[in-house]
Write an enzyme that holds these catalytic residues in place. Sequence first.
Site, PDB file in Angstrom:
ATOM      1  N   HIS A  35       0.578  -1.213  -0.038  1.00  0.00           N
ATOM      2  CA  HIS A  35      -0.274   0.109  -0.427  1.00  0.00           C
ATOM      3  C   HIS A  35       0.830   1.526   0.042  1.00  0.00           C
ATOM      4  O   HIS A  35       0.157   2.424  -0.362  1.00  0.00           O
ATOM      5  CB  HIS A  35      -0.756  -0.247   1.273  1.00  0.00           C
ATOM      6  CG  HIS A  35      -1.997   0.858   1.060  1.00  0.00           C
ATOM      7  ND1 HIS A  35      -2.137   2.010   0.265  1.00  0.00           N
ATOM      8  CD2 HIS A  35      -3.882   0.530   1.334  1.00  0.00           C
ATOM      9  CE1 HIS A  35      -3.239   2.359   0.411  1.00  0.00           C
ATOM     10  NE2 HIS A  35      -3.976   1.757   1.084  1.00  0.00           N
ATOM     11  N   TYR A  86     -14.897   5.584   7.885  1.00  0.00           N
ATOM     12  CA  TYR A  86     -13.911   6.049   7.223  1.00  0.00           C
ATOM     13  C   TYR A  86     -14.023   5.959   5.922  1.00  0.00           C
ATOM     14  O   TYR A  86     -14.795   4.511   5.371  1.00  0.00           O
ATOM     15  CB  TYR A  86     -12.042   5.242   7.462  1.00  0.00           C
ATOM     16  CG  TYR A  86     -11.141   5.790   6.428  1.00  0.00           C
ATOM     17  CD1 TYR A  86     -10.446   6.581   6.971  1.00  0.00           C
ATOM     18  CD2 TYR A  86     -11.005   5.357   5.375  1.00  0.00           C
ATOM     19  CE1 TYR A  86      -8.750   7.212   6.743  1.00  0.00           C
ATOM     20  CE2 TYR A  86      -9.697   5.678   4.936  1.00  0.00           C
ATOM     21  CZ  TYR A  86      -9.061   7.109   4.987  1.00  0.00           C
ATOM     22  OH  TYR A  86      -8.021   6.906   4.574  1.00  0.00           O
ATOM     23  N   THR A 123      -4.914  10.986  -0.885  1.00  0.00           N
ATOM     24  CA  THR A 123      -6.512  10.176  -0.191  1.00  0.00           C
ATOM     25  C   THR A 123      -6.641  11.074   1.074  1.00  0.00           C
ATOM     26  O   THR A 123      -4.805  12.300   1.109  1.00  0.00           O
ATOM     27  CB  THR A 123      -6.315   8.924   0.485  1.00  0.00           C
ATOM     28  OG1 THR A 123      -5.276   9.057   1.442  1.00  0.00           O
ATOM     29  CG2 THR A 123      -5.902   7.975  -0.600  1.00  0.00           C
TER      30      THR A 123
END
Length: 759
Positions: free
Chosen positions: A473, A589, A602
């Site tokens: 990630h 979230y 993000t």
Amino acid sequence: MAEAHQAVAFQFTITPEGIDLQLSYQALNQIYLSGVRSWKKRVSRMRNRVIKGVYPASPSSWLFVVIAILATMYMRSDPSMGLIAKIQQHLPLRYDYSNPSTITMVSALLFSTLLWLSLILALRFCLKLLLSYHQWMFEQHGRISNTTKVWVTLVRLLSGRKPLLYSYQTSLPHLPVPGIKDTLSRYLESVRPLLTDVEFKRMTELGNQFESTLGNRLQRYLKLKALWATNYVSDWWEEYIYLRSRSPIMVNSNYYGMDFLYVTPTPVQAARAGNTITALLLYRRKVNREELKPVRLCTVIPLCAAQCERMFNTTRTPGVETDVLQHWQDSEFVAVYHKGRYFRLWVYQAGRLLSPREIEYQVQRILDDTSPPQPGEEKLGALTAGDRIPWSEMRKQHFSSGINKRSLDAIERAAFFVTLDDEEQGMKGEDPAGNLDRYAKSLLHGKCYDRWFDKSFSIVIYKNGKNGLNAEHSWADAPTVAHLWEYTLATDAFQLGYTEDGHCKGEVDRMLPRPQRLLWDIPSEVQTQVQSSLAVAQALANDVDCHIFPFVKFGKGRIKKLRISPDAFIQIALQLAYYRDRGGFCLTYEASMTRLFREGRTETVRSCSNESCAFVRALEDGETEDECRRLFRLASDRHQNLYRMAMTGAGIDRHLFCLYVVSKYLGVDSPFLKEVLAEPWRLSTSQTPVQQMELFDLKNYPDFLSLGGGFGPVADDGYGVSYIIVGEEMINFHVSSKYSCGETVSQTSVLQPLFRKHS
């Protein structure tokens, strides 16, 4: 392959008559062709640097400016208003020219070049100003203002020339730092439905105290960073959220992507591997040549493409305090794992990419190899699945030299990692739902040792031809990987295709060198740590509960007919599902992107709002349908507004996160920031966007539907929910939780009956 050729290209023996030198011309030819490929890539990079360096102008526009200046001078006019004469006076070589017209020509060329560069900077500045306008996002669908219409026209005019992948990078605006008062106000509004009156009053006082004391001081430092850095968030986000985490990245950070839901293009494992690897390498070629089209919203507004730079030839290397992302310019091989053995599979031969059929042939050689794993080799990948510090120590002590370093380099420098799994997966058999869940868990963590979780992404090819992806990630977010995976699936099925018997198309050079086994010397100390890391990873994997829920009653087509945002519809439904599951609301979230800005990543959309809670309570309390519809529309509009604000740099959480980092650098504590960042996200959600629908012909091939992908739960007592809206009639959900929490169960969560009830 290249190393082997280099080893045999030059051979010499010492004889009484002297040195007998022997040359392998075939090997030399292959080395020469590989060198030609490398030089072609360098020339291509230089060409692209020039093209994107002058964007939105073109290199040929320089000639237009020069001709225009010379033509004007020919008409006895001075377009430079005396600047050409000034250049003549200061031209260092003016005394070397006997002809005054030559000096004038050189001066005119210099002036034309300077004028051309000035025009490029002006155009780029104008484009950056235009791309800083975000009011278009807040206008109602179908009611576009005249200002926005003019803005769209100007953006199209300035970016009309065909862009390369990175052409817009220097024209994208920088992420703005929100006002601290605005962020605190939005934060308090977001937590209001989650707190009692007493708790909210206390939090308000903490926020006011922070603003009046420490907040403005931290804000000044943050604004200073924003002036200096390209993006004031991204480097700290990458380092402190991802790379400094010392816990396992498997499940906690890595995520997965799935194959088609109903279709497996071929049941032949080696053939599926051949086409998948080829499609990925074709995508890499497009990235390297910058032939990939920049992603643009509404075909007009470009998104930052910086995350593509580290997609291939990248690995995350462990450290004691922080990991490091390492990226190499190129790699001519992939690393392959099969039944406990590691292989280096060369995908280029004499400077050309192998055909899909040749890669299938090479993969089949690996599948047919019956040699056993070396001692300690089979479960070596567990080091990447466990805690980071032990892996860092083992790497430094036992993999920094010799045969282990060479083999580890082969994995870390590979274009990507491939696992040839000996299991079958997919929606098959008498228990399709259960098989989908097992398929998800297999991609998320596998056996905890048969994936290399440090690679930027790993491909899994199953025995029955199904495939999937596991991605690290830290280097990029899910939409970037989703774009790659869409291209891969579409190219595999619709462009490359298979023969009638399920094999790849193309010819095979059967003289190809065999894939190279990687050799290891694993001491007992490392083997002990492998078992320890494996135990940690298996405990984590066994605790994850995954459930895949393809919802086909209706999709975005029906939702949009109601003039409701599909994303808002799903997020409100998730709030209702959580309320029915847990009897209350939680901090939620939803990942939103900030790629409208340079190097943006993000931002968090806090989906649990006052409006969504009001709708859920009204529905559960049995209010009238009209009242529920009214509250639902208010909740939907509010969610859309929150999403738009997050996308345009007016979010909450990244700003507070950066203020917290500044406070740590300054060595000061903030009770407010400490409490805010400690709040758990019990409902973590993300939408996987479909970005290249034109690659899929769902009308003629309706079964070629992607399942999307998912991730593990963020909180031990919470849910992770990923969803993908496919076509007009399907929404696919990936729900995860932990078995160790008695209050969360993914498979029996109320999401599925909720959608059925309200369909």
